[in-house]
Design an enzyme around this catalytic site. Structure first.
Site, mmCIF file in Angstrom:
data_model
loop_
_atom_site.group_PDB
_atom_site.id
_atom_site.type_symbol
_atom_site.label_atom_id
_atom_site.label_comp_id
_atom_site.label_asym_id
_atom_site.label_seq_id
_atom_site.Cartn_x
_atom_site.Cartn_y
_atom_site.Cartn_z
ATOM 1 C CG ASP A 162 55.647 9.470 -79.334
ATOM 2 O OD1 ASP A 162 55.983 9.122 -80.471
ATOM 3 O OD2 ASP A 162 55.404 8.654 -78.416
ATOM 4 C CG HIS A 169 55.700 5.730 -81.659
ATOM 5 N ND1 HIS A 169 55.472 6.265 -80.479
ATOM 6 C CD2 HIS A 169 56.002 4.504 -81.415
ATOM 7 C CE1 HIS A 169 55.933 5.418 -79.362
ATOM 8 N NE2 HIS A 169 56.227 4.211 -80.114
ATOM 9 C CB SER A 209 55.643 2.684 -77.247
ATOM 10 O OG SER A 209 57.043 3.186 -77.350
#
Length: 889
Positions: free
Chosen positions: A364, A414, A607
């Protein structure tokens, strides 16, 4: 879901690129400007949002709430956004010079509700505390307190009644959110209200200690004598712990506190206590002073350890649910949906406990390594971003997978959010809980600025995770058990080379899970195909559910979908937390000085669903490290990892169903032990355990399910209120399945209600707690001045701006003179008056919804009907809420 392609028609409109300062505000809109077009619309505000009556925004119509008698009344399901600061602290504005050290709120609460205070300023120099009082004749008794040094404080209400809550600026100042959770909707909170006292606290006594070999013994002794601290037990010497008593005289104690705080000599001699303490009983004042003394002495550096007489709590890798992590209340819905509490019950029963911690590679944006919920949870990773411009950290490949540290680099954090869902430290009394707290996260940075990257970098990260040769020239000590890919690209077919690589990764024993994508509009009947690489053979593609176990409106679907897991729907709030239904986890932001600060918040998307599945697979490898990839495939296809949802068997919406951690753990144990599983007889449970109907919702569902095979059955379901009815929607012969709860507010007077739905089984009684509010009148919401910014999507600059106030509880905006052909619209508050919109603790929204990118609006003329929602940031928000720097007004 982060995007892979770097060259896209519209990149995320970064906060850093949009940093401009608003010089002039008009009453509504940006003024004329000699031509151009107009944009207008209505800003919706959730009915439970409240603004502190005296923020630092000079444009606010201020109403003081500085003591218990002038406490601001709020409803029992409120979420308050506000500011407090000591004199001279914080940005210039209405409160800086004289200070606004405390905000008081009066609220009637039910037993079981929790007050949760969150703030985001740098905790090294800023500290907020939460106090709870009840009136007793002409004075107020301190009945609850949370005064730690973290960014979160909480107090649980143990008895129904009217309370006064104080948000106190102990040091510096900050924006804050004060959120009131519905009864039954909160996780463990150490601090509960009591009758006549503030928890397990001995007034006037402190526990102090010096480490062996400590050089602070002289400083400790001098400080003790100066402040009149009397040693009751033990000793003040290296390697010793002592019990000390504060001075009996209140004025002496106050002088000591002022001296420790660095007050000037005039204040020290006057020794006046804060005005808000005048109405407290003498015993309550001593309790407050004891708590403050402990913090001041700890900060002085004279002792190695200082605390009040309170029990300390240890962390653990497994434990009973709910865990003692104070923010678990915001995660409850998504962890209950995957049966994580039941899974933990099974894990606790294992003797002896496993010892090899599973590893989950999170490919990520990297992680915020200093986040307190990652302490002890990280194993070395790598940064595989080849392009220095995309990396944003000044270089290409390196051994530091940390996320970006400057706002200008456009971090999304994220990966930090994903990693927290997988394996945030749990049972440690701090922050949030992870699905698999015994797992270690291997952070592999493959996405850079704005959460974008290329699949080549992802391939290298996958190879590293599986201990295959890669561009780093190194291999991890142990391969990852699971690789989590909360990323993807739309409209890309899986190719043979990728399938070949995935085959190698699986052959190494690494399971790969990937997000299906967020490109659908299911409300409009449009379902997008599963994204790449989730559409590749050998990948477990994960789609997303909402809090009611339905498919999320954005969730992609297709034959490749393997499992569904909680992804959230932040358009609604149904879970009793007082916040939109997002997936809550670890995050980061930036304080006013640009320093990166660990925080928490909610995102939605596939996600967020994917790390739930990755965490469950880690639980399976914890109990059975030798579990093979093929065995996992077989368990999946036999329905032993999920609850079937949608069409019977595998379907294109849910795949094999919603992942079930309890079933998965038991299946892994059965394989390891030849069928033997601790606690073989299952029990029935309700999910969710609480439902929040807010002020308008009339119908919500819950499910009764079995944790394992059992002969327990449902014998009856009933509600304890005439305003509530319960009906079976889809249940089997044993009474297991879905039930609909309906609320008729016509049967209620105005107020807050916490009725209970009782599920009687053949063995015991289960309950689902409801939260229902009926407003006295249908009035709008006023959360203070809101600033509207219009961006040119080509230049990413603000071209027009304006201020709008609520009129009759409604925000209607109009901005004239817009000359750009394509714009994006953002609106938000600036309660701390730092010139930045949409910082954590404030209201924010964007047209049509606040997300990872801002949606362009084409202007060939005036545009109306550009309506959108304002929500509170920092506690719940879409992906853009975590973008580093804030939009500037």
């Amino acid at each position: 879901m982060s995007q892979l392609g770097r060259h896209r028609a519209l990149h995320p409109l970064s906060a850093a690129l949009a940093a401009v300062v608003l010089a002039v505000l008009s009453a509504c809109g940006g003024g004329g400007g000699g031509g151009g077009n107009a944009v207008e619309g209505t800003l919706s505000v959730s009915s439970n949002l409240v603004v502190d009556g005296d923020t630092n925004d000079p444009n606010q119509r201020r109403v003081a709430n500085d003591d218990a008698d002038s406490a601001q009344p709020i409803a029992a399901t409120s979420q308050v956004m506000g500011t407090v600061n000591l004199a001279g602290a914080g940005p210039a504005g209405a409160s800086r010079a004289g200070g606004d050290p405390g905000d008081f709120f009066r609220v009637t609460l039910a037993a079981g509700q929790t007050l949760q205070l969150d703030f985001t300023a740098d905790s090294a120099t800023n500290d907020l505390d939460l106090y709870v009082f009840r009136r007793n004749g002409d004075s107020y008794l301190l009945v609850g307190v949370s005064n730690g040094v973290s960014l979160s404080e909480c107090v649980r209400i143990s008895a129904a009644g009217e309370y006064v809550a104080l948000v106190d600026a102990y040091a510096g100042g900050s924006l804050y959110n004060l959120r009131i959770a519905a009864a039954g909707a909160s996780g463990a909170c150490f601090n509960s209200t009591v009758t006549g006292g503030a928890g397990p606290l001995v007034p006037g006594q402190l526990v102090v200690g010096l480490d062996a070999g400590s050089a602070r013994v002289h400083a400790a002794g001098a400080l003790s004598r100066t402040h009149g601290l009397a040693l009751l037990e033990g000793g003040v010497a290296p390697g010793r712990v002592g019990l000390m008593a504060l001075a009996a005289d209140e004025k002496t104690r106050r002088r000591g506190l002022l001296a420790l705080a660095g007050a000037d000599e005039a204040a020290w001699r006057e020794a006046r206590r804060p005005a808000w303490m005048d109405r407290l009983s003498a015993d309550s004042r001593l309790q407050v002073e004891t708590l403050q003394y402990a913090k001041r002495l700890a900060a002085s550096g004279a002792f190695d350890h200082v605390t009040v007489n309170r029990p300390l709590r240890a962390t653990a890798l497994v434990g009973r649910f709910p865990p003692d992590d104070p923010r678990y209340s915001l995660q409850r819905w998504h962890y209950e949906q995957i049966a994580l509490p039941s899974a933990m019950d099974t894990l606790v029963a294992i003797e002896p406990q496993p010892t090899q911690r599973p590893i989950v590679a999170v490919l990520d944006t990297g992680i915020v390594a200093e986040h307190p919920d990652f302490a002890g949870q990280i194993t070395p990773g790598y940064d595989f971003i080849q392009d220095p411009a995309s990396a944003g950290d000044g270089g290409g490949l390196d051994a530091d997978p940390d996320d970006l540290r400057s706002a200008a680099s456009q971090p999304s954090f994220h990966g930090t959010h994903v990693a927290g869902t997988v394996a945030a430290a749990s049972f440690n009394g701090d922050g949030v809980a992870g699905v698999a707290p015994m797992a270690l996260v291997m952070p592999l940075r493959v996405l850079g600025r704005g959460g974008e990257g290329t699949f080549y970098d992802v391939l290298q990260g996958l190879r590293y995770a599986a201990r295959l040769a890669n561009d780093s020239g190194r291999l991890p000590e142990r391969r990852a058990d699971v690789a989590n890919l909360s990323l993807g690209g739309a409209g890309i077919a899986c190719d043979a080379a990728t399938v070949a690589l995935l085959g190698q990764v699986r052959a190494q024993g690494t399971l790969v899970v990937a997000a299906a994508g967020n490109d659908s509009a299911r409300d409009a009947g449009r379902v997008a195909a599963v994204n790449y690489p989730a559409n590749c053979a050998g990948v477990l593609a994960v789609t997303a559910t909402d809090a009611q176990r339905g498919l999320a409106y954005y969730a992609n679907g297709g034959v490749e979908v393997a499992l569904a897991a909680p992804g959230g729907d932040m358009r609604v709030a149904t879970t009793g937390s007082g916040l939109p239904d997002g997936v809550y986890s670890t995050l980061a932001g930036f304080d006013a000085g640009g320093v990166r600060v660990p925080t928490y918040g909610a995102f939605q998307g596939t996600s967020m669903a994917t790390p739930h599945v990755a965490g469950v697979l880690a639980l399976m490898r914890w109990v059975h490290p030798a579990l093979t990839v093929d065995e996992v495939d077989a368990l999946l296809q036999s329905g032993q990892l999920s609850d079937d949802q949608g069409a019977a068997g595998r379907d294109t919406a849910y795949g094999w169903g919603i992942v079930n951690a309890a079933k998965a753990v038991r299946a892994a144990l059965a394989l390891k032990n030849g069928g033997a599983v601790p606690g073989a007889q299952g029990v029935l449970e309700t999910q969710p355990s609480a439902l929040d109907f807010g002020t308008t919702t009339t119908g919500l569902d819950f499910v009764v399910r079995a944790t394992a095979a059992t002969d327990e059955t449902v014998t009856g379901v009933a509600a304890d209120s005439v305003a509530v009815t319960v009906a079976a929607v889809a249940v089997d012969a044993a009474g297991l399945g879905r039930y609909r709860v309906t609320v008729d507010r016509n049967a209620l007077a105005a107020g807050v209600y916490t009725p209970t739905v009782t599920v009687q089984t053949s063995r015991r009684t289960l309950s689902v707690t409801l939260a229902v509010q009926k407003l006295a009148a249908t009035t709008g919401v006023d959360i203070g001045p809101i600033y509207v910014l219009v961006y040119d999507t080509a230049t990413r600059e603000v071209v027009r701006r304006g201020l709008v106030r609520a009129s009759g509880g409604v925000y209607r905006y109009r901005v004239d003179g817009v000359r750009s052909s394509s714009v994006a619209i953002v609106a938000g508050s600036d309660y701390d008056n730092d010139g930045s919109l949409c910082t954590s603790g404030e209201a924010c929204g964007a047209y049509p919804v606040l997300g990872a990118t801002l949606t362009p609006v084409d202007l060939t003329g005036d545009r109306s009907g550009l309506d959108f929602l304002l929500s509170a940031l920092g506690a719940a928000n879409a992906e853009a809420a975590s973008r580093a720097a804030s939009w500037k007004r």
